[in-house]
Motif scaffolding. Structure first.
Motif, short mmCIF file in Angstrom:
data_model
loop_
_atom_site.label_atom_id
_atom_site.label_comp_id
_atom_site.label_asym_id
_atom_site.label_seq_id
_atom_site.Cartn_x
_atom_site.Cartn_y
_atom_site.Cartn_z
N GLU A 1 0.84 -1.18 0.00
CA GLU A 1 0.00 0.00 0.00
C GLU A 1 0.88 1.23 0.00
N ASP A 2 0.70 2.07 -1.04
CA ASP A 2 1.46 3.30 -1.19
C ASP A 2 0.53 4.47 -0.91
N GLN A 3 0.97 5.40 -0.07
CA GLN A 3 0.15 6.57 0.24
C GLN A 3 -0.08 7.43 -0.99
N ARG A 4 0.82 7.32 -1.98
CA ARG A 4 0.70 8.16 -3.17
C ARG A 4 0.08 7.37 -4.33
N ASN A 5 0.68 6.20 -4.64
CA ASN A 5 0.21 5.43 -5.78
C ASN A 5 0.65 3.99 -5.60
N SER A 6 -0.29 3.06 -5.51
CA SER A 6 0.05 1.66 -5.26
C SER A 6 0.45 0.92 -6.52
N ALA A 7 0.26 1.55 -7.69
CA ALA A 7 0.60 0.88 -8.94
C ALA A 7 2.12 0.73 -9.05
N GLY A 8 2.55 -0.38 -9.62
CA GLY A 8 3.97 -0.59 -9.87
C GLY A 8 4.71 -1.30 -8.76
N TRP A 9 4.05 -1.55 -7.61
CA TRP A 9 4.69 -2.25 -6.49
C TRP A 9 4.25 -3.71 -6.47
N CYS B 1 8.14 -5.01 -0.38
CA CYS B 1 7.55 -4.39 -1.56
C CYS B 1 8.68 -3.88 -2.46
N GLN B 2 8.55 -4.15 -3.76
CA GLN B 2 9.59 -3.74 -4.70
C GLN B 2 8.95 -3.03 -5.88
N SER B 3 9.54 -1.90 -6.26
CA SER B 3 9.03 -1.11 -7.38
C SER B 3 9.57 -1.66 -8.69
N GLU B 4 9.06 -1.14 -9.78
CA GLU B 4 9.52 -1.58 -11.11
C GLU B 4 10.99 -1.24 -11.32
N SER B 5 11.47 -0.19 -10.64
CA SER B 5 12.87 0.22 -10.79
C SER B 5 13.81 -0.54 -9.85
N GLY B 6 13.26 -1.44 -9.00
CA GLY B 6 14.08 -2.23 -8.09
C GLY B 6 14.19 -1.68 -6.70
#
Length: 370
Positions: free
Chosen positions: A174-182, A218-223
């Motif tokens: 859960e991202d406070q800004r945007n959960s997409a991409g995690w 949790c890991q983003s698309e950029s690592g």
């Protein structure tokens, strides 16, 4: 010409007096003999026994513990089993060699302060001699550093660090800004991998097994890695129920000892911290009303039906306490400078404003002049 013997049999005739073995494999007796061009031959030398031990193994350990909050300090120590002299050490994180020599010296690698990007899997290797002889790489040691106020949170349902095998588990980023991409990633005793049943930023495990024990994050698309949490799965009948997240200093910590089957109810549960008995109860529950950093440690519980696994309980200072502490520290440090500034301003004011006596003298002079 020199003849070399291994266990009494000739293995080489050479003109050099030096015989090198590139890869030793077993125990043997070696001897040599010299012979001149006129066929004059020396006696065979006394035998030298070469004893070969197993390949040297490096081992890594961590102090004080691998679960950290951003800003803490941690030291990794590399040791060679059965040997302590003449070694130099190399460190690796996620299989990449670490070239920061200022952090590593004498078999130790220190992170102070630890930062989020230091999260990873560490190994070490030792070498000595020329040409260099390398030990086997050590077993892995994972360091997990949690941010003080991460914008991304890993939400675990049910909210506890220990789980029974065959139970279900849900993990969501859960991202406070945007959960997409995690996405949810994990590190088990096998390797780093993704969740097999992942929908968007949520991972669902229908039936847990002990192989699901590990660290999840949790890991983003950029690592980018955020909010690592340790999850353990137990085959036994007893687990310790504690929150997966650190406890805030000053809050109440409550631990429960859970049975796989709630019937019959728990009659007695003993709670331990770092191997020592803390409290024995009749309700299967233990509470610490005002938690401090001294309460950090490994906890587990024991009942007549079994013993739980060990869970690390970490304690974090709240943001409010950090702010107040920082302000007080600043004021205490600034007091001497504030006092000096007030004194200087007062002196400047006295110098610029004439006294009443000076003003009267000025008036008399003005009249006479007129």
């Amino acid at each position: 010409t020199f003849s070399w013997f291994k266990d009494g049999s000739v293995i080489r005739d050479v003109t050099e007096r030096l015989y090198s073995i590139t890869s030793v494999s077993d125990r043997a007796e070696y001897s040599c003999r010299g012979e001149r061009s006129d066929s004059q031959r020396s006696d065979t030398s006394a035998a030298v026994t070469l004893t070969v031990s197993a390949e040297a193994q490096a081992a890594v350990r961590v102090s004080p513990q691998p679960w950290l909050t951003e800003g803490d300090s941690v030291t990794l120590i590399c040791e060679v089993t059965g040997s302590s002299t003449g070694w130099t050490f190399s460190w690796f994180r996620d299989d990449d060699r670490l070239s920061d020599s200022s952090r590593g010296a004498g078999g130790s690698y220190t992170l102070s302060p630890a930062a989020l990007q230091h999260t990873g899997v560490y190994t070490c290797r030792a070498e000595r001699g020329r040409p260099a002889y390398y030990t086997k790489n050590s077993s892995t040691q994972t360091l997990w550093i949690t941010g003080v106020s991460p914008s991304v949170s890993l939400v675990v349902t049910p909210n506890r660090s220990q789980h029974f095998s065959s139970d279900s588990l849900s993990l969501s980023c859960e991202d406070q800004r945007n959960s997409a991409g995690w996405t949810v990633r994990r590190y088990t005793d096998r390797n780093t991998e993704g969740c097999s049943k992942q929908t968007g930023s949520t991972c669902r495990i229908v039936s847990l097994s002990t192989s699901d024990s590990g660290v999840y994050w949790c890991q983003s698309e950029s690592g980018e890695k955020r909010h690592p949490l340790n999850i353990t799965v137990h085959n036994g009948d007893v687990i310790l129920e504690s929150s997966v997240d650190p406890v805030i200093e000053g809050d109440t910590l409550t631990l429960h000892c859970l049975h796989r089957s709630t019937n019959p109810s728990i009659l007695r549960a003993d709670f331990y911290k770092d191997g020592s008995l803390v409290q024995n109860q009749t309700t299967g529950e233990m509470s610490i009303t005002t938690v401090s950093k001294s309460h950090e440690g490994f906890y587990y519980c024991k009942t007549e039906r079994g013993e739980s696994l060990h869970s690390w309980i970490s304690v974090r200072v709240s943001e409010g306490q950090i702010s107040v502490s920082s302000i007080l520290s600043f004021l205490l440090a600034a007091c001497p400078y504030l006092l000096s500034t007030v004194v200087l301003l007062f002196k400047c004011y006295r110098a610029r404003v004439p006294s009443a006596e000076d003003q009267s003298q000025y008036a008399v002079t003005e009249e006479t002049s007129t």
